[in-house]
Design a protein around this motif. Structure first.
Motif, PDB file in Angstrom:
ATOM      1  N   LEU A 253     -71.215  23.014  73.051  1.00  0.00           N
ATOM      2  CA  LEU A 253     -69.642  22.638  73.353  1.00  0.00           C
ATOM      3  C   LEU A 253     -69.428  22.451  74.970  1.00  0.00           C
ATOM      4  O   LEU A 253     -70.064  23.460  75.664  1.00  0.00           O
ATOM      5  N   LEU A 254     -69.139  21.191  75.294  1.00  0.00           N
ATOM      6  CA  LEU A 254     -68.709  21.057  76.938  1.00  0.00           C
ATOM      7  C   LEU A 254     -67.179  21.166  76.967  1.00  0.00           C
ATOM      8  O   LEU A 254     -66.588  20.221  76.649  1.00  0.00           O
ATOM      9  N   ALA A 269     -64.206  31.055  65.835  1.00  0.00           N
ATOM     10  CA  ALA A 269     -63.751  30.701  67.276  1.00  0.00           C
ATOM     11  C   ALA A 269     -65.176  30.400  68.190  1.00  0.00           C
ATOM     12  O   ALA A 269     -65.979  31.155  67.895  1.00  0.00           O
ATOM     13  N   VAL A 270     -64.823  29.526  69.028  1.00  0.00           N
ATOM     14  CA  VAL A 270     -66.109  29.387  69.894  1.00  0.00           C
ATOM     15  C   VAL A 270     -66.506  30.396  71.005  1.00  0.00           C
ATOM     16  O   VAL A 270     -67.468  30.303  71.390  1.00  0.00           O
ATOM     17  N   SER A 271     -65.339  31.321  70.983  1.00  0.00           N
ATOM     18  CA  SER A 271     -65.790  32.504  72.006  1.00  0.00           C
ATOM     19  C   SER A 271     -66.926  33.256  71.476  1.00  0.00           C
ATOM     20  O   SER A 271     -67.545  34.014  71.938  1.00  0.00           O
ATOM     21  N   ALA A 272     -67.241  33.049  69.870  1.00  0.00           N
ATOM     22  CA  ALA A 272     -68.275  33.873  69.508  1.00  0.00           C
ATOM     23  C   ALA A 272     -69.680  33.075  69.765  1.00  0.00           C
ATOM     24  O   ALA A 272     -70.808  33.410  69.590  1.00  0.00           O
ATOM     25  N   PRO A 274     -73.004  31.888  71.599  1.00  0.00           N
ATOM     26  CA  PRO A 274     -73.951  32.605  72.674  1.00  0.00           C
ATOM     27  C   PRO A 274     -73.823  31.474  73.909  1.00  0.00           C
ATOM     28  O   PRO A 274     -73.243  30.436  73.814  1.00  0.00           O
ATOM     29  N   GLU A 275     -74.033  32.252  75.027  1.00  0.00           N
ATOM     30  CA  GLU A 275     -73.691  31.874  76.236  1.00  0.00           C
ATOM     31  C   GLU A 275     -74.553  30.347  76.481  1.00  0.00           C
ATOM     32  O   GLU A 275     -73.981  29.566  77.124  1.00  0.00           O
ATOM     33  N   ASP A 300     -77.773  21.466  81.205  1.00  0.00           N
ATOM     34  CA  ASP A 300     -77.771  22.773  80.476  1.00  0.00           C
ATOM     35  C   ASP A 300     -77.708  22.808  78.951  1.00  0.00           C
ATOM     36  O   ASP A 300     -78.300  23.518  78.072  1.00  0.00           O
ATOM     37  N   LEU A 301     -76.980  22.012  78.460  1.00  0.00           N
ATOM     38  CA  LEU A 301     -76.869  21.807  77.067  1.00  0.00           C
ATOM     39  C   LEU A 301     -77.464  21.155  76.289  1.00  0.00           C
ATOM     40  O   LEU A 301     -77.633  20.971  75.061  1.00  0.00           O
ATOM     41  N   ASP A 302     -78.378  20.034  77.045  1.00  0.00           N
ATOM     42  CA  ASP A 302     -79.288  19.056  76.380  1.00  0.00           C
ATOM     43  C   ASP A 302     -80.212  19.702  75.733  1.00  0.00           C
ATOM     44  O   ASP A 302     -81.647  19.504  76.369  1.00  0.00           O
TER      45      ASP A 302
END
Ligand code: TXA
Ligand code: MG
Length: 337
Positions: A253-254, A269-272, A274-275, A300-302
């Motif tokens: 998620l961006l 929830a997306v708060s769960a 991982p970093e 970073d997310l790629d």
């Protein structure tokens, strides 16, 4: 290629490499550029080769003084006014080129116009000055992929194809310069950047048209004017989708702004997350901050371990238009090898 710290000596070395026909990755306030001597066709050809860039897509020529722009292009009174207000800075003007400019035809893709920018970044200015030649510099990434906003990005994308990578830290703006066509009476924006249409209109008190190719906001169709804008761009390796209202458990998620209402489709929830699965462009929903982080966070997310990147809605106003433009083009095709 090693990343070299900026010293008087490395600046001189960088300028010498450019003078001799080599390639130097240079920090600017927008993104890192792959700089070469714009007068040297062999050097310009090697930039196209290093990037895998189609020859129809002209390069921006960088200068370190407004007077130097006059030597290679015709500036109308309006163009001079734009130069006075926005140079040095993240704005590129498309102008009619002078026939005797000496700029390689390859650089301008055979057009009778030329794109010129006077960057603000200290390192870029010094290198151009010391090299004593106009410096052609596209973004220092493989053609079609995500633009680099750090020396590490350049290294990851181009590696040994560059003779030197200068470390100038993270880029301030984070998005490529605004490209404005000033060959007609009314300026036309060909690429969105941090200098928006509203800023130019407000500063100069003149009308500015939106001519960004393939954009629904465009006032006019000027696709032929900016060939590069029609090509695949900014693409990560995994698919990217925009305006996500929820996210799959195996998607990255961006985010933009608050994430309280972003749910995972299978629950939770997306708060769960991982970093490494979530990055927030700006928690306070600040568009300038989001622009600065955009390319870096996309990289970073790629990661192949995710099915794709879901991007939350970014308001399509001001700098948000430039952000959405990059995201839209990125969503049009992943760069899977
Ligand atoms: O911020 C920037 O502009 C960065 C830094 C390094 O200065 N450079 C950059 O270059 O973004 P590049 O090559 O990635 O993008 C240049 C854009 C392309 O969309 C190209 O089609 C357009 O400028 N362009 C160049 N010459 C043009 C011309 N004569 N007429 C219309 N568009 C032109
Ligand atoms: Mg580029």
């Amino acid at each position: 290629m090693a990343i070299v710290a900026v010293t008087d000596q490395s600046l001189q070395q960088a300028a010498d490499i450019i003078k001799k026909g080599g390639l130097v990755a240079i920090p600017t306030e927008t993104v890192y550029g792959l700089g070469c001597n714009a007068l040297d066709t062999v050097a310009v050809q090697s930039v196209f080769t290093a990037k895998g860039r189609p020859a129809i897509n002209p390069l921006i020529v960088h200068v370190s003084a407004i007077a130097d722009a006059h030597k290679i292009a015709h500036l109308s009174p309006l163009a001079q006014e734009i130069a006075t207000h926005f140079w040095p800075g993240p704005l590129t003007m498309v102008l009619l080129r002078r026939e005797n400019s000496g700029i390689s035809d390859l650089c301008t893709a055979g057009l009778d116009t030329i794109a010129i920018r006077f960057p603000e970044h200290d390192v870029a200015r010094k290198i151009i000055q010391m090299a004593g030649v106009p410096v052609a510099a596209p973004s220092a990434n493989a053609s079609g992929s995500i633009s680099p906003t750090s020396p590490r990005h350049v290294h990851d994308s181009l590696g040994d194809k560059v003779d030197m990578i200068l470390a100038g830290g993270a880029c301030k703006a984070g998005l490529e310069s605004t490209v404005v066509d000033v060959t007609t009476d009314v300026p036309v924006i060909l690429r969105y950047g941090v200098v928006t249409k509203e800023i130019i209109q407000g500063t100069l008190g003149v009308d500015v048209l939106d001519g960004v190719a393939n954009d629904q906001n465009a006032d006019i169709k000027s696709s032929i004017k900016s060939p590069g804008q029609l090509l695949k761009h900014y693409a990560p390796t995994i698919p990217l989708r925009m305006n996500a209202i929820d996210v799959d458990a195996d998607e990255a998620l961006l985010a933009f702004g608050g994430t309280k209402f972003m749910g995972i489709k299978t629950g939770g929830a997306v708060s769960a997350f991982p970093e490494d699965q979530i990055k927030n462009l700006s928690e306070s929903a600040d568009l300038e901050e989001a622009a600065k982080n955009l390319f870096s966070y996309m990289r970073d997310l790629d990661n192949e371990k995710f099915k794709g990147i879901a991007v939350m809605n970014v308001p399509n106003e001001g700098v948000g238009m430039a952000i959405n433009d990059r995201l839209f083009r990125a969503s049009k095709g992943s760069n899977k090898p």
